[in-house]
Design an enzyme around this catalytic site. Sequence first.
Site, mmCIF file in Angstrom:
data_model
loop_
_atom_site.group_PDB
_atom_site.id
_atom_site.type_symbol
_atom_site.label_atom_id
_atom_site.label_comp_id
_atom_site.label_asym_id
_atom_site.label_seq_id
_atom_site.Cartn_x
_atom_site.Cartn_y
_atom_site.Cartn_z
ATOM 1 N N GLU A 98 31.624 59.398 32.807
ATOM 2 C CA GLU A 98 32.167 58.464 33.796
ATOM 3 C C GLU A 98 32.513 59.132 35.122
ATOM 4 O O GLU A 98 32.220 58.590 36.191
ATOM 5 C CB GLU A 98 33.411 57.755 33.242
ATOM 6 C CG GLU A 98 33.127 56.794 32.100
ATOM 7 C CD GLU A 98 32.400 55.528 32.533
ATOM 8 O OE1 GLU A 98 32.113 55.369 33.751
ATOM 9 O OE2 GLU A 98 32.088 54.705 31.658
ATOM 10 N N SER A 107 29.102 54.136 40.833
ATOM 11 C CA SER A 107 29.153 52.686 41.045
ATOM 12 C C SER A 107 30.353 52.261 41.885
ATOM 13 O O SER A 107 30.598 51.071 42.050
ATOM 14 C CB SER A 107 29.194 51.957 39.697
ATOM 15 O OG SER A 107 30.302 52.385 38.917
ATOM 16 N N HIS A 119 25.014 53.997 34.847
ATOM 17 C CA HIS A 119 24.755 54.798 33.643
ATOM 18 C C HIS A 119 23.282 55.005 33.314
ATOM 19 O O HIS A 119 22.871 56.096 32.924
ATOM 20 C CB HIS A 119 25.409 54.120 32.431
ATOM 21 C CG HIS A 119 26.872 54.369 32.297
ATOM 22 N ND1 HIS A 119 27.402 55.597 31.967
ATOM 23 C CD2 HIS A 119 27.928 53.522 32.441
ATOM 24 C CE1 HIS A 119 28.717 55.513 31.910
ATOM 25 N NE2 HIS A 119 29.070 54.271 32.201
ATOM 26 N N HIS A 138 27.848 48.368 36.960
ATOM 27 C CA HIS A 138 28.371 49.659 36.510
ATOM 28 C C HIS A 138 27.468 50.277 35.450
ATOM 29 O O HIS A 138 27.127 51.459 35.513
ATOM 30 C CB HIS A 138 29.781 49.479 35.938
ATOM 31 C CG HIS A 138 30.320 50.707 35.266
ATOM 32 N ND1 HIS A 138 30.958 51.712 35.943
ATOM 33 C CD2 HIS A 138 30.267 51.108 33.959
ATOM 34 C CE1 HIS A 138 31.296 52.673 35.100
ATOM 35 N NE2 HIS A 138 30.886 52.333 33.890
#
Length: 288
Positions: free
Chosen positions: A177, A196, A136, A131
Site C-alpha cells: 500500500e 492512487s 494495485h 484504487h
Amino acid sequence: MAEASQSHNRAAEAPRNGGWTIAQNWRSYTQDEHDRWSRLVARQEKLLPGRACDAFLEAKETLKLPRHCIPDFSKVSDRLSRLTGWRIAPVAGLIPDDVFFDCLANRRFPAGAFIRSERALDYLSEPDVFHDVFGHVPLLADPVYARFLEAYGKGGQRALSRGQLHNLARLYWYTVEFGLIRSSDGLRIFGAGILSSPGETVFSIEDTSPNRIAFDLFRIMRTKYVISDYQQIYFVIDSFEQLLDQCYQDFGAFYDRLQAARDIEPHELLPDDHVITTGDLRYFRTRH
C-alpha cells in the site's frame, strides 16, 4: 452520498460467482462513473512521471488500462494472465481476511467493482475500482512482484492461526500500500495507496515531514500505521527481489520474537534504523 450507495448496491446485488466474488457487470456503469474514472486517471497521470517506479509505469501501458472508461476486468485479466498468471476477482466491498489470503495465494486479486462518489473523489476509506485496478493491478504484471504477493497470500493463513495477523498486515501496509523503492534517479513509489492518491503522491516523495528508512522486516512488523491520513514513516526497499526473498523465509521465528517485542509508534525512529531521510514531522504537528 446517494451515488455511493447506488454504486455499492449494484455491486452487492450483482450475480455471485460463488463465494465472495461477483460478476463485474461492466455494462451497468453509468457515463458519469466512466467520466469519474477518466478524471481520476488523468489527474494521477500528470503526477506520477518522475515519482512512480518505472515498473509500474511500464506495466500500466503493457496492460493497456483504458483512460476514458472503467476497465473491463475480464479483458485486463486476460492480458495479465498471459504475463504472470494473475486475474482480477471482482468483489462488492471488503472481504474476510481468510478469503483475501486465499485469493492472493491463488493469484487472484480481489478488486472492488464499484467506483467512489463525486464527494469522495479525493479520499475513500474502502478500496474501489480506481484504487484496486489503477493502483494495485499494474504491478501484478511484474513477475517478481507477482510472486511476492502470492507468497504473502500463502503466509496469511499461518498468521491467522497464530493470532498475529496484525503483524503481517503491517508488512502489506508499508509495502503493497505505502511502499517506496530506490532507483538510480532517487526514491520512487510502488505502493498502491500512494499511487492512487494525488496528495500522498507528492507528499511521500517530496515533503520534509515523514521519516523514510530502509526496509527491515522485523521493524515493519512492529510498526503501527496511520489509516486515515498521510503516513508518518515510509519504508524503502532496494528491489522487488529483496521483497520476495524476505517473504520466502520462515516467519515462525519472527512471530516468536514479535510476541515479546513492543509496538513502535509511526513517528518513532530507533537507534539502529537505517535512516534515509529524517522527517521534521511538521505536517503532523500542525494537524494534531
